[in-house]
Design a protein around this motif. Structure first.
Motif, PDB file in Angstrom:
ATOM      1  N   SER A 159      58.648  76.694  36.061  1.00  0.00           N
ATOM      2  CA  SER A 159      59.585  77.780  36.309  1.00  0.00           C
ATOM      3  C   SER A 159      60.999  77.400  35.885  1.00  0.00           C
ATOM      4  N   ALA A 160      61.403  76.166  36.196  1.00  0.00           N
ATOM      5  CA  ALA A 160      62.747  75.703  35.850  1.00  0.00           C
ATOM      6  C   ALA A 160      62.938  75.674  34.335  1.00  0.00           C
ATOM      7  N   LEU A 161      61.916  75.197  33.629  1.00  0.00           N
ATOM      8  CA  LEU A 161      62.009  75.126  32.176  1.00  0.00           C
ATOM      9  C   LEU A 161      62.038  76.523  31.569  1.00  0.00           C
ATOM     10  N   ASP A 162      61.328  77.450  32.175  1.00  0.00           N
ATOM     11  CA  ASP A 162      61.328  78.835  31.684  1.00  0.00           C
ATOM     12  C   ASP A 162      62.724  79.433  31.786  1.00  0.00           C
ATOM     13  N   VAL A 163      63.416  79.146  32.889  1.00  0.00           N
ATOM     14  CA  VAL A 163      64.789  79.625  33.072  1.00  0.00           C
ATOM     15  C   VAL A 163      65.694  79.045  31.986  1.00  0.00           C
ATOM     16  N   THR A 164      65.536  77.750  31.734  1.00  0.00           N
ATOM     17  CA  THR A 164      66.358  77.087  30.709  1.00  0.00           C
ATOM     18  C   THR A 164      66.046  77.626  29.319  1.00  0.00           C
ATOM     19  N   ASN A 165      64.761  77.837  29.029  1.00  0.00           N
ATOM     20  CA  ASN A 165      64.378  78.407  27.731  1.00  0.00           C
ATOM     21  C   ASN A 165      65.061  79.750  27.505  1.00  0.00           C
ATOM     22  N   ASN A 166      64.993  80.601  28.513  1.00  0.00           N
ATOM     23  CA  ASN A 166      65.582  81.936  28.390  1.00  0.00           C
ATOM     24  C   ASN A 166      67.100  81.873  28.279  1.00  0.00           C
ATOM     25  N   LYS A 167      67.693  80.932  28.998  1.00  0.00           N
ATOM     26  CA  LYS A 167      69.144  80.766  28.923  1.00  0.00           C
ATOM     27  C   LYS A 167      69.563  80.344  27.511  1.00  0.00           C
ATOM     28  N   LEU A 178      67.855  80.843  24.696  1.00  0.00           N
ATOM     29  CA  LEU A 178      67.606  81.948  23.766  1.00  0.00           C
ATOM     30  C   LEU A 178      68.702  83.004  23.839  1.00  0.00           C
ATOM     31  N   LYS A 179      69.153  83.301  25.052  1.00  0.00           N
ATOM     32  CA  LYS A 179      70.200  84.302  25.225  1.00  0.00           C
ATOM     33  C   LYS A 179      71.511  83.826  24.595  1.00  0.00           C
ATOM     34  N   ARG A 180      71.830  82.555  24.814  1.00  0.00           N
ATOM     35  CA  ARG A 180      73.071  82.019  24.255  1.00  0.00           C
ATOM     36  C   ARG A 180      73.010  81.936  22.735  1.00  0.00           C
ATOM     37  N   PHE A 181      71.847  81.534  22.218  1.00  0.00           N
ATOM     38  CA  PHE A 181      71.727  81.420  20.762  1.00  0.00           C
ATOM     39  C   PHE A 181      71.821  82.798  20.110  1.00  0.00           C
ATOM     40  N   SER A 182      71.264  83.797  20.779  1.00  0.00           N
ATOM     41  CA  SER A 182      71.347  85.164  20.266  1.00  0.00           C
ATOM     42  C   SER A 182      72.803  85.615  20.184  1.00  0.00           C
ATOM     43  N   LYS A 183      73.596  85.260  21.201  1.00  0.00           N
ATOM     44  CA  LYS A 183      75.016  85.598  21.195  1.00  0.00           C
ATOM     45  C   LYS A 183      75.740  84.868  20.067  1.00  0.00           C
ATOM     46  N   MET A 184      75.330  83.616  19.816  1.00  0.00           N
ATOM     47  CA  MET A 184      75.911  82.858  18.702  1.00  0.00           C
ATOM     48  C   MET A 184      75.662  83.580  17.380  1.00  0.00           C
ATOM     49  N   GLU A 185      74.441  84.075  17.218  1.00  0.00           N
ATOM     50  CA  GLU A 185      74.100  84.789  15.989  1.00  0.00           C
ATOM     51  C   GLU A 185      74.913  86.073  15.851  1.00  0.00           C
ATOM     52  N   ASP A 186      75.154  86.748  16.980  1.00  0.00           N
ATOM     53  CA  ASP A 186      75.951  87.976  16.949  1.00  0.00           C
ATOM     54  C   ASP A 186      77.381  87.689  16.493  1.00  0.00           C
ATOM     55  N   ILE A 187      77.942  86.607  17.032  1.00  0.00           N
ATOM     56  CA  ILE A 187      79.312  86.242  16.667  1.00  0.00           C
ATOM     57  C   ILE A 187      79.376  85.835  15.202  1.00  0.00           C
ATOM     58  N   ALA A 188      78.382  85.044  14.772  1.00  0.00           N
ATOM     59  CA  ALA A 188      78.338  84.600  13.379  1.00  0.00           C
ATOM     60  C   ALA A 188      78.235  85.807  12.440  1.00  0.00           C
ATOM     61  N   LYS A 189      77.437  86.788  12.854  1.00  0.00           N
ATOM     62  CA  LYS A 189      77.262  87.987  12.026  1.00  0.00           C
ATOM     63  C   LYS A 189      78.574  88.750  11.906  1.00  0.00           C
ATOM     64  N   ASN A 232      78.457  74.149  17.167  1.00  0.00           N
ATOM     65  CA  ASN A 232      78.865  73.642  18.477  1.00  0.00           C
ATOM     66  C   ASN A 232      80.037  74.447  19.022  1.00  0.00           C
ATOM     67  N   GLU A 233      80.937  74.865  18.140  1.00  0.00           N
ATOM     68  CA  GLU A 233      82.074  75.672  18.555  1.00  0.00           C
ATOM     69  C   GLU A 233      81.609  77.028  19.078  1.00  0.00           C
ATOM     70  N   LEU A 234      80.629  77.609  18.377  1.00  0.00           N
ATOM     71  CA  LEU A 234      80.071  78.891  18.838  1.00  0.00           C
ATOM     72  C   LEU A 234      79.358  78.709  20.169  1.00  0.00           C
ATOM     73  N   TRP A 235      78.601  77.621  20.288  1.00  0.00           N
ATOM     74  CA  TRP A 235      77.853  77.346  21.512  1.00  0.00           C
ATOM     75  C   TRP A 235      78.793  77.257  22.722  1.00  0.00           C
ATOM     76  N   ASN A 236      79.869  76.493  22.548  1.00  0.00           N
ATOM     77  CA  ASN A 236      80.840  76.344  23.642  1.00  0.00           C
ATOM     78  C   ASN A 236      81.510  77.679  23.969  1.00  0.00           C
ATOM     79  N   LYS A 237      81.632  78.522  22.981  1.00  0.00           N
ATOM     80  CA  LYS A 237      82.273  79.828  23.174  1.00  0.00           C
ATOM     81  C   LYS A 237      81.380  80.753  24.001  1.00  0.00           C
ATOM     82  N   VAL A 238      80.079  80.771  23.692  1.00  0.00           N
ATOM     83  CA  VAL A 238      79.172  81.678  24.417  1.00  0.00           C
ATOM     84  C   VAL A 238      78.830  81.161  25.811  1.00  0.00           C
ATOM     85  N   LYS A 239      78.986  79.854  26.029  1.00  0.00           N
ATOM     86  CA  LYS A 239      78.723  79.295  27.349  1.00  0.00           C
ATOM     87  C   LYS A 239      79.729  79.821  28.376  1.00  0.00           C
TER      88      LYS A 239
END
Length: 255
Positions: free
Chosen positions: A212-220, A222-233, A248-255
């Motif tokens: 369950s814990a890993l599932d939460v992290t996986n989803n977290k 995926l959600k952050r990476f999706s936001k990174m892609e949106d910003i990059a786009k 890494n700059e995008l990652w820190n931004k979406v966090k």
């Protein structure tokens, strides 16, 4: 509409699907052929529950219930057992395994409760059955590791303290790093598995289910990476073509 009325309505739907003028696909199914659908729908139900989406959970729960009733109907048609038999068996089992609720057994704490549960389960089986015989072979490895540690602890075979478990985890970490340094791929994989197994146990002792814990992290992630892609786009960039420093700059931004 009451629960019993809705249940009967769904059973009627299934009977119609399996009747003379029913659906050819449904009439061609067997309990075995429906297994994969049960697994798939169960995963979808779990996903809805973990997403805290009650509306989706309601729908997926209905889909799982449909399949369970469908399977029960197929067994009844074969003359194996009726749905009532399965329900009565489950009721009797739960009453038997909760003597602290339905009888006068006194339980001091949850650890004692789980040990008593395991003791009762073993008493229900014949002498040839072993502790892990009831463990489903098809469980995902991470969930299986949790169940193995849990059942083992109920027999008393576990670390005496969390500190000992932490020491074991540290030992496994060193053994994994040693295997990595040796360049032995098979040994590295084995030691990594040992480390994961110990980590799952430490989580269990702290009330955390690794799966369950890993599932939460996986989803977290995926959600952050999706936001990174949106910003990059928005910046007219493609993440697959960006430098690591930019990512890494995008990652820190979406966090």
């Amino acid at each position: 509409m009451s629960n019993s009325t809705s249940l009967e309505k769904l059973k009627t739907v299934i009977s119609t699907l399996l009747g003379p003028d029913g659906c050819p696909w449904d009439k061609d199914q067997t309990p075995r052929s429906l297994c994969d659908y049960v697994i798939e729908e169960s995963f979808e139900m779990v996903e809805a529950i973990r997403a805290d989406d009650s509306e989706e959970a309601m729908e997926e729960l209905g889909d799982v219930m449909f399949l369970l009733l469908f399977i029960a109907e197929l067994y009844e048609k074969k003359g194996s057992f009726k749905l009532a038999d399965a329900l009565d068996s489950s009721s009797a089992k739960m009453i038997r395994r909760h003597p602290h609720v339905f009888a006068d057994t006194k339980i001091e704490n949850q650890e004692e409760l789980l040990k008593n549960w395991e003791k009762i389960k073993r008493s229900e089986k014949d002498d040839s059955k072993k502790t892990f015989d009831s463990l489903p072979k098809g469980l995902p490895p991470l969930l299986k590791a949790y169940r193995i540690n849990s059942k083992s602890a109920r027999t008393g075979f576990t670390f005496e303290s969390d500190e000992q478990c932490v020491q074991q985890l540290e030992s496994e970490w060193k053994e994994w790093n040693s295997a990595l340094e040796s360049g032995d791929a098979a040994k590295s994989e084995e030691e990594f598995g040992d480390y994961l197994f110990a980590l799952v146990e430490l989580g269990r002792r702290k009330g955390i289910k690794a799966n369950s814990a890993l599932d939460v992290t996986n989803n977290k992630f995926l959600k952050r990476f999706s936001k990174m892609e949106d910003i990059a786009k928005e910046q007219k960039k493609d993440v697959s073509e960006m430098e690591l420093s930019e990512l890494n700059e995008l990652w820190n931004k979406v966090k």
